[in-house]
Scaffold this motif. Structure first.
Motif, PDB file in Angstrom:
ATOM      1  N   THR A  21       0.808  -1.277  -0.134  1.00 30.45           N
ATOM      2  CA  THR A  21       0.147  -0.082  -0.016  1.00 30.45           C
ATOM      3  C   THR A  21       0.969   1.140   0.049  1.00 30.45           C
ATOM      4  N   ASN A  22       0.207   2.461  -0.252  1.00 29.92           N
ATOM      5  CA  ASN A  22       0.828   3.723  -0.037  1.00 29.92           C
ATOM      6  C   ASN A  22       1.623   3.889   1.117  1.00 29.92           C
ATOM      7  N   TYR A  23       2.742   4.468   1.108  1.00 27.36           N
ATOM      8  CA  TYR A  23       3.360   4.776   2.390  1.00 27.36           C
ATOM      9  C   TYR A  23       2.718   6.146   3.130  1.00 27.36           C
ATOM     10  N   PRO A  24       2.366   6.098   4.507  1.00 26.88           N
ATOM     11  CA  PRO A  24       1.588   7.158   5.135  1.00 26.88           C
ATOM     12  C   PRO A  24       2.378   8.180   5.076  1.00 26.88           C
ATOM     13  N   PHE A  25       2.832   9.047   4.238  1.00 20.47           N
ATOM     14  CA  PHE A  25       3.476  10.388   4.471  1.00 20.47           C
ATOM     15  C   PHE A  25       2.847  11.298   5.246  1.00 20.47           C
ATOM     16  N   GLU A  26       3.752  12.027   6.066  1.00 21.79           N
ATOM     17  CA  GLU A  26       3.068  12.804   7.085  1.00 21.79           C
ATOM     18  C   GLU A  26       3.625  14.325   6.927  1.00 21.79           C
ATOM     19  N   SER A  27       4.845  14.484   6.208  1.00 16.87           N
ATOM     20  CA  SER A  27       5.548  15.659   6.126  1.00 16.87           C
ATOM     21  C   SER A  27       6.214  15.816   4.560  1.00 16.87           C
ATOM     22  N   ILE A  28       6.574  16.841   4.242  1.00 19.54           N
ATOM     23  CA  ILE A  28       7.394  17.002   2.822  1.00 19.54           C
ATOM     24  C   ILE A  28       8.643  16.495   2.985  1.00 19.54           C
ATOM     25  N   GLU A  29       9.351  16.566   4.043  1.00 24.96           N
ATOM     26  CA  GLU A  29      10.590  16.138   4.236  1.00 24.96           C
ATOM     27  C   GLU A  29      10.947  14.439   3.788  1.00 24.96           C
ATOM     28  N   THR A  30       9.626  13.725   4.157  1.00 22.09           N
ATOM     29  CA  THR A  30       9.941  12.308   3.800  1.00 22.09           C
ATOM     30  C   THR A  30       9.944  12.156   2.403  1.00 22.09           C
ATOM     31  N   PHE A  31       9.565  12.884   1.356  1.00 19.92           N
ATOM     32  CA  PHE A  31       9.404  12.624  -0.153  1.00 19.92           C
ATOM     33  C   PHE A  31      10.931  12.870  -0.620  1.00 19.92           C
ATOM     34  N   ASN A  32      11.058  12.084  -1.521  1.00 16.65           N
ATOM     35  CA  ASN A  32      12.505  12.369  -2.569  1.00 16.65           C
ATOM     36  C   ASN A  32      12.184  12.813  -3.783  1.00 16.65           C
ATOM     37  N   ASP A  33      10.653  12.775  -4.315  1.00 18.39           N
ATOM     38  CA  ASP A  33      10.555  13.260  -5.706  1.00 18.39           C
ATOM     39  C   ASP A  33      10.704  14.722  -5.567  1.00 18.39           C
ATOM     40  N   VAL A  34      11.665  15.172  -6.438  1.00 19.09           N
ATOM     41  CA  VAL A  34      11.913  16.576  -6.828  1.00 19.09           C
ATOM     42  C   VAL A  34      10.857  17.301  -7.007  1.00 19.09           C
ATOM     43  N   ALA A  35      10.001  16.834  -8.018  1.00 21.71           N
ATOM     44  CA  ALA A  35       8.656  17.830  -8.539  1.00 21.71           C
ATOM     45  C   ALA A  35       7.598  18.052  -7.572  1.00 21.71           C
ATOM     46  N   GLU A  36       7.551  17.199  -6.634  1.00 16.62           N
ATOM     47  CA  GLU A  36       6.730  17.277  -5.572  1.00 16.62           C
ATOM     48  C   GLU A  36       7.136  18.207  -4.647  1.00 16.62           C
ATOM     49  N   LYS A  37       8.382  18.041  -4.173  1.00 18.57           N
ATOM     50  CA  LYS A  37       9.041  19.087  -3.513  1.00 18.57           C
ATOM     51  C   LYS A  37       9.167  20.587  -4.042  1.00 18.57           C
ATOM     52  N   ASN A  38       9.369  20.613  -5.174  1.00 13.97           N
ATOM     53  CA  ASN A  38       9.253  21.889  -5.661  1.00 13.97           C
ATOM     54  C   ASN A  38       7.832  22.621  -5.807  1.00 13.97           C
ATOM     55  N   GLU A  39       6.869  21.744  -6.094  1.00  7.65           N
ATOM     56  CA  GLU A  39       5.456  22.217  -6.000  1.00  7.65           C
ATOM     57  C   GLU A  39       4.963  22.487  -4.666  1.00  7.65           C
ATOM     58  N   TYR A  40       5.642  21.862  -3.624  1.00 14.19           N
ATOM     59  CA  TYR A  40       5.264  22.222  -2.372  1.00 14.19           C
ATOM     60  C   TYR A  40       5.654  23.582  -1.723  1.00 14.19           C
ATOM     61  N   HIS A  41       7.023  23.747  -2.255  1.00  7.50           N
ATOM     62  CA  HIS A  41       7.542  25.092  -1.848  1.00  7.50           C
ATOM     63  C   HIS A  41       6.993  26.262  -2.506  1.00  7.50           C
ATOM     64  N   ILE A  42       6.487  26.053  -3.852  1.00 10.64           N
ATOM     65  CA  ILE A  42       5.966  27.207  -4.449  1.00 10.64           C
ATOM     66  C   ILE A  42       4.428  27.393  -4.030  1.00 10.64           C
ATOM     67  N   VAL A  43       3.622  26.539  -3.601  1.00 11.53           N
ATOM     68  CA  VAL A  43       2.336  26.590  -2.995  1.00 11.53           C
ATOM     69  C   VAL A  43       2.461  27.302  -1.655  1.00 11.53           C
ATOM     70  N   LYS A  44       3.729  26.621  -0.958  1.00 11.37           N
ATOM     71  CA  LYS A  44       3.708  27.442   0.535  1.00 11.37           C
ATOM     72  C   LYS A  44       4.057  28.803   0.373  1.00 11.37           C
ATOM     73  N   GLU A  45       4.912  29.302  -0.670  1.00 11.54           N
ATOM     74  CA  GLU A  45       5.391  30.493  -0.593  1.00 11.54           C
ATOM     75  C   GLU A  45       4.236  31.285  -1.084  1.00 11.54           C
ATOM     76  N   GLN A  46       3.406  30.773  -1.732  1.00  8.03           N
ATOM     77  CA  GLN A  46       2.132  31.674  -2.383  1.00  8.03           C
ATOM     78  C   GLN A  46       0.777  31.448  -1.502  1.00  8.03           C
ATOM     79  N   GLY A  47       1.328  31.079  -0.117  1.00  7.08           N
ATOM     80  CA  GLY A  47       0.243  31.009   0.666  1.00  7.08           C
ATOM     81  C   GLY A  47      -0.967  29.969   0.622  1.00  7.08           C
ATOM     82  N   GLY A  48      -0.702  28.922  -0.211  1.00 12.80           N
ATOM     83  CA  GLY A  48      -1.658  27.872  -0.470  1.00 12.80           C
ATOM     84  C   GLY A  48      -1.901  26.984   0.536  1.00 12.80           C
ATOM     85  N   ASP A  49      -2.715  26.030   0.122  1.00 16.24           N
ATOM     86  CA  ASP A  49      -3.065  25.034   1.340  1.00 16.24           C
ATOM     87  C   ASP A  49      -2.198  23.775   1.086  1.00 16.24           C
ATOM     88  N   ILE A  50      -0.933  23.917   2.058  1.00 14.43           N
ATOM     89  CA  ILE A  50      -0.069  22.690   1.780  1.00 14.43           C
ATOM     90  C   ILE A  50      -0.483  21.493   2.623  1.00 14.43           C
TER      91      ILE A  50
END
Length: 201
Positions: A21-50
């Motif tokens: 089954t899918n891994y129960p991710f709880e924070s962005i730090e656990t991810f290794n995928d660069v695309a997801e980390k980049n999108e996360y930081h963009i959304v966070k900087e823009q005040g989006g719902d992380i």
């Protein structure tokens, strides 16, 4: 079963054969995928719902398929004596190869039967493909036909009962070749939730 017996080369992705089954991710730090980390930081900087973004990632991300294979219930799921490059899913004590090897009703044993069926007859490799009941929103059904042999493959992709309409009558000589329920009684007018079966006609 529904995809495996279609035309083309079937594949089994790591862990699929034991129902990992899918891994129960709880924070962005656990991810290794660069695309997801980049999108996360963009959304966070823009005040989006992380938090909403993390919920989306828990369902849809490439890192889910990168967790170590769960071989047994020992440390690191038996994948390594060292430190794995990615966290092991905490459900490895319940979902692992060793446990399923000894369970005749496990997903692993089902995959073995499915592979045996695929290799048992050329109809599952070279047979023509014809969709059945095309507009059925619950069932995915098709036939494979080669020479004088026809196989009907039916999969209910929902958690609801479903009914299959066929352009032909099923005769009494139809043989159940594989079924994911523990009984072989097939009723195309009452296909059970997530029921899959193969009939040779």
């Amino acid at each position: 079963m529904t995809y495996f017996l279609q035309q083309g080369t079937p594949f089994i992705y790591q862990g699929q054969e034991i129902g990992m089954t899918n891994y129960p991710f709880e924070s962005i730090e656990t991810f290794n995928d660069v695309a997801e980390k980049n999108e996360y930081h963009i959304v966070k900087e823009q005040g989006g719902d992380i938090n909403q973004l993390l919920n989306k990632y828990n369902m849809e991300n490439r890192d889910n398929s990168r967790t170590p294979m769960q071989w047994n219930d020992t440390k690191n799921a038996g994948f390594t004596n060292g430190r794995p490059w990615f966290p092991v899913n905490p459900n490895y004590k319940v979902i692992n190869v060793e446990r399923q090897r000894h369970d005749n009703h496990s997903i692993l044993q089902f995959y073995k039967k499915l592979i045996q069926l695929k290799k048992s007859d050329d109809v599952y490799t070279y047979g023509t493909f014809n969709m059945m009941d095309n507009h059925n929103s619950k069932l995915f059904a098709y036939t494979r036909k080669l020479n004088d042999k026809t196989a009907l493959i039916v999969g209910n992709l929902t958690d609801q009962m479903a009914s299959l309409e066929l352009p032909f009558e099923l005769n009494d000589t139809a043989q159940v070749k594989l079924h994911n329920y523990q009984h072989n009684k097939i009723d195309i007018k009452h296909v059970k939730p997530y029921e899959d079966f193969v009939l040779e006609l």
